[in-house]
Design an enzyme around this catalytic site. Sequence first.
Site, PDB file in Angstrom:
ATOM      1  N   TYR A 185     -17.770  12.965 -16.167  1.00 20.94           N
ATOM      2  CA  TYR A 185     -18.292  11.643 -15.812  1.00 20.94           C
ATOM      3  C   TYR A 185     -19.247  11.780 -14.605  1.00 20.94           C
ATOM      4  O   TYR A 185     -18.892  12.431 -13.607  1.00 20.94           O
ATOM      5  CB  TYR A 185     -17.119  10.718 -15.505  1.00 20.94           C
ATOM      6  CG  TYR A 185     -17.529   9.331 -15.090  1.00 20.94           C
ATOM      7  CD1 TYR A 185     -18.432   8.596 -15.852  1.00 20.94           C
ATOM      8  CD2 TYR A 185     -17.004   8.749 -13.945  1.00 20.94           C
ATOM      9  CE1 TYR A 185     -18.812   7.316 -15.468  1.00 20.94           C
ATOM     10  CE2 TYR A 185     -17.366   7.469 -13.568  1.00 20.94           C
ATOM     11  CZ  TYR A 185     -18.278   6.755 -14.326  1.00 20.94           C
ATOM     12  OH  TYR A 185     -18.643   5.493 -13.943  1.00 20.94           O
ATOM     13  N   ARG A 188       0.833  -1.212   0.000  1.00 19.77           N
ATOM     14  CA  ARG A 188       0.000   0.000   0.000  1.00 19.77           C
ATOM     15  C   ARG A 188       0.865   1.258   0.000  1.00 19.77           C
ATOM     16  O   ARG A 188       0.445   2.325  -0.454  1.00 19.77           O
ATOM     17  CB  ARG A 188      -0.964  -0.006   1.218  1.00 19.77           C
ATOM     18  CG  ARG A 188      -1.793   1.257   1.333  1.00 19.77           C
ATOM     19  CD  ARG A 188      -3.063   1.080   2.157  1.00 19.77           C
ATOM     20  NE  ARG A 188      -2.860   0.401   3.411  1.00 19.77           N
ATOM     21  CZ  ARG A 188      -2.237   0.916   4.474  1.00 19.77           C
ATOM     22  NH1 ARG A 188      -1.737   2.142   4.442  1.00 19.77           N
ATOM     23  NH2 ARG A 188      -2.103   0.213   5.587  1.00 19.77           N
ATOM     24  N   ASP A 227      -9.011  15.918 -16.126  1.00 17.13           N
ATOM     25  CA  ASP A 227      -9.201  14.485 -16.348  1.00 17.13           C
ATOM     26  C   ASP A 227      -8.938  14.242 -17.834  1.00 17.13           C
ATOM     27  O   ASP A 227      -9.713  14.662 -18.690  1.00 17.13           O
ATOM     28  CB  ASP A 227     -10.646  14.119 -15.962  1.00 17.13           C
ATOM     29  CG  ASP A 227     -10.925  12.629 -16.085  1.00 17.13           C
ATOM     30  OD1 ASP A 227     -10.258  11.975 -16.910  1.00 17.13           O
ATOM     31  OD2 ASP A 227     -11.820  12.130 -15.379  1.00 17.13           O
ATOM     32  N   LYS A 253      -9.582   2.815 -19.130  1.00 15.43           N
ATOM     33  CA  LYS A 253      -9.990   3.181 -20.494  1.00 15.43           C
ATOM     34  C   LYS A 253      -8.825   3.028 -21.476  1.00 15.43           C
ATOM     35  O   LYS A 253      -8.242   1.971 -21.564  1.00 15.43           O
ATOM     36  CB  LYS A 253     -10.573   4.593 -20.468  1.00 15.43           C
ATOM     37  CG  LYS A 253     -11.594   4.827 -19.338  1.00 15.43           C
ATOM     38  CD  LYS A 253     -12.790   3.903 -19.491  1.00 15.43           C
ATOM     39  CE  LYS A 253     -13.937   4.163 -18.548  1.00 15.43           C
ATOM     40  NZ  LYS A 253     -13.749   4.045 -17.144  1.00 15.43           N
TER      41      LYS A 253
HETATM   42  N1  LCS Z   1     -13.059   9.899 -15.652  1.00 17.29           N
HETATM   43  C1  LCS Z   1     -13.694   9.695 -16.823  1.00 17.29           C
HETATM   44  C2  LCS Z   1     -13.602  10.701 -17.901  1.00 17.29           C
HETATM   45  C3  LCS Z   1     -14.431   8.517 -16.990  1.00 17.29           C
HETATM   46  O1  LCS Z   1     -15.060   8.337 -18.156  1.00 17.29           O
HETATM   47  C4  LCS Z   1     -14.508   7.580 -15.922  1.00 17.29           C
HETATM   48  C5  LCS Z   1     -15.289   6.327 -16.036  1.00 17.29           C
HETATM   49  C6  LCS Z   1     -13.839   7.865 -14.723  1.00 17.29           C
HETATM   50  C7  LCS Z   1     -13.108   9.029 -14.632  1.00 17.29           C
HETATM   51  C8  LCS Z   1     -13.851   6.921 -13.571  1.00 17.29           C
HETATM   52  O2  LCS Z   1     -13.001   5.860 -13.831  1.00 17.29           O
HETATM   53  P1  LCS Z   1     -13.152   4.411 -13.142  1.00 17.29           P
HETATM   54  O3  LCS Z   1     -13.274   4.657 -11.677  1.00 17.29           O
HETATM   55  O4  LCS Z   1     -14.372   3.791 -13.698  1.00 17.29           O
HETATM   56  O5  LCS Z   1     -11.877   3.739 -13.506  1.00 17.29           O
HETATM   57  N2  LCS Z   1     -16.167   6.339 -17.120  1.00 17.29           N
HETATM   58  C9  LCS Z   1     -17.027   5.410 -17.430  1.00 17.29           C
HETATM   59  C10 LCS Z   1     -17.928   5.540 -18.484  1.00 17.29           C
HETATM   60  O6  LCS Z   1     -18.067   6.546 -19.190  1.00 17.29           O
HETATM   61  N3  LCS Z   1     -18.595   4.422 -18.612  1.00 17.29           N
HETATM   62  O7  LCS Z   1     -18.294   3.513 -17.625  1.00 17.29           O
HETATM   63  C11 LCS Z   1     -17.250   4.079 -16.796  1.00 17.29           C
END
Ligand code: LCS
Length: 397
Positions: free
Chosen positions: A113, A60, A185, A210
């Site tokens: 998001y 951690r 982001d 992603k």
């Molecule tokens: N930032 C963006 C721009 C995202 O699209 C997402 C997730 C996150 C942060 C969060 O990331 P995670 O915690 O899921 O790794 N976006 C999603 C979407 O558009 N569809 O499913 C997840």
Amino acid sequence: MIKSSDEYSMDTLCVHSGAYNDNHGAIVPPIYQTSTFKFTDADQGARLFKGEEDGYIYTRMRNPTIEALENSIAALEGGAKALGCASGMAAISTLFIALLKAGEHVVCSESVYGPTTILLNSYLNKFQVDVTFVDTSDLSCVEAAIQPNTKLIFIESPGNPTLVMSDIAAIARIAHDNGAALAIDNTFMSPALQRPFSFGADYIVHSLTKFLNGHADVVGGIIVLKNGDEFPAFRKVLNHFGGVIDPFNSFLVHRGIKTLKLRMERSSENARKIAEYLEKHPKVEWVRYPGLPSHPQYELGKRQMSAPGGMISMELKGGLEAGKILMNTIEVWTLAVSLGGVESLIQHPAAMTHASMGAEQRLQAKITDGLIRMSVGIESADDLIAGLEAGLSRITN
Ligand code: LCS
């Protein structure tokens, strides 16, 4: 192993970045799938805890496989340091916890998001951190939202799911003129297509889930710091709140990054062809894609992104009902949330990724009920267009 991002092109950095510790000459970072590390004796353990000796204690806190990934992404973004997190949301929440305290204020893009808005609205408010959501593509709105206690401007560009673009350099200037920092982001673009530090941003976050990983088999996130002096404080916050990525996922993301540039180029090429096809289609009401001259910030996109990326939004003339027929009958594409993998996905933000925002905030962010979002993968563009046509041809109204 390459450390500096200034000397090499993105293609080379994707393959080679990410210094790691290994005594055996392994050409990929070994997976240190261990929770803890042996001390040579009690005094050494004590020295490590006091920071008098450099080394590993507990995963951690630090782990060599995670560090290899952190070094890679720091180099790709041209940052000083990075911190691997358990998810994109863990990265965003850790950033907020590290930077903000009660009585401070955040200006945030209205199209982000969904759970990012929830984090600011429903959780940080509990700690007396206020937020104003604005259309950050309009600089006068950003300026008007600044308050004396504004500490952070947080943007997504292009924004999820509207693909609205914000001028990173101009917003960085507004932030700095007002004693605030700019965090972005960069998930939709990845460092292969957009490098926000070169436009003055102070912090970058990604959902590694992603494009950076690219294979829809990992959930992860990362914070990238421009200023390495802040790293120890951020490391402490991540360690104490605990949202770290694990070694195996770090290994997978690091492997995915080797093809990041190729994948981003192919997704962008495919998406451009698909957006052009959709724009001419009689059943399509509108298409929003950063590579189409019809995008309101098309010129800005050309200045701050090296290619338009793999995300498209659109609305059909038959609205949501037509969209449902398309999502239910499309071929080749998969109906699923998430994005940025090698496979193309289609989804409905108002009922899925942005449902938790609530109707009022979606309306403010121009996320209409009929908006359909597509993540374009690396399949053949012809097959993807044929798959779309199969679905669109079933819409009769
Ligand atoms: N930032 C963006 C721009 C995202 O699209 C997402 C997730 C996150 C942060 C969060 O990331 P995670 O915690 O899921 O790794 N976006 C999603 C979407 O558009 N569809 O499913 C997840």
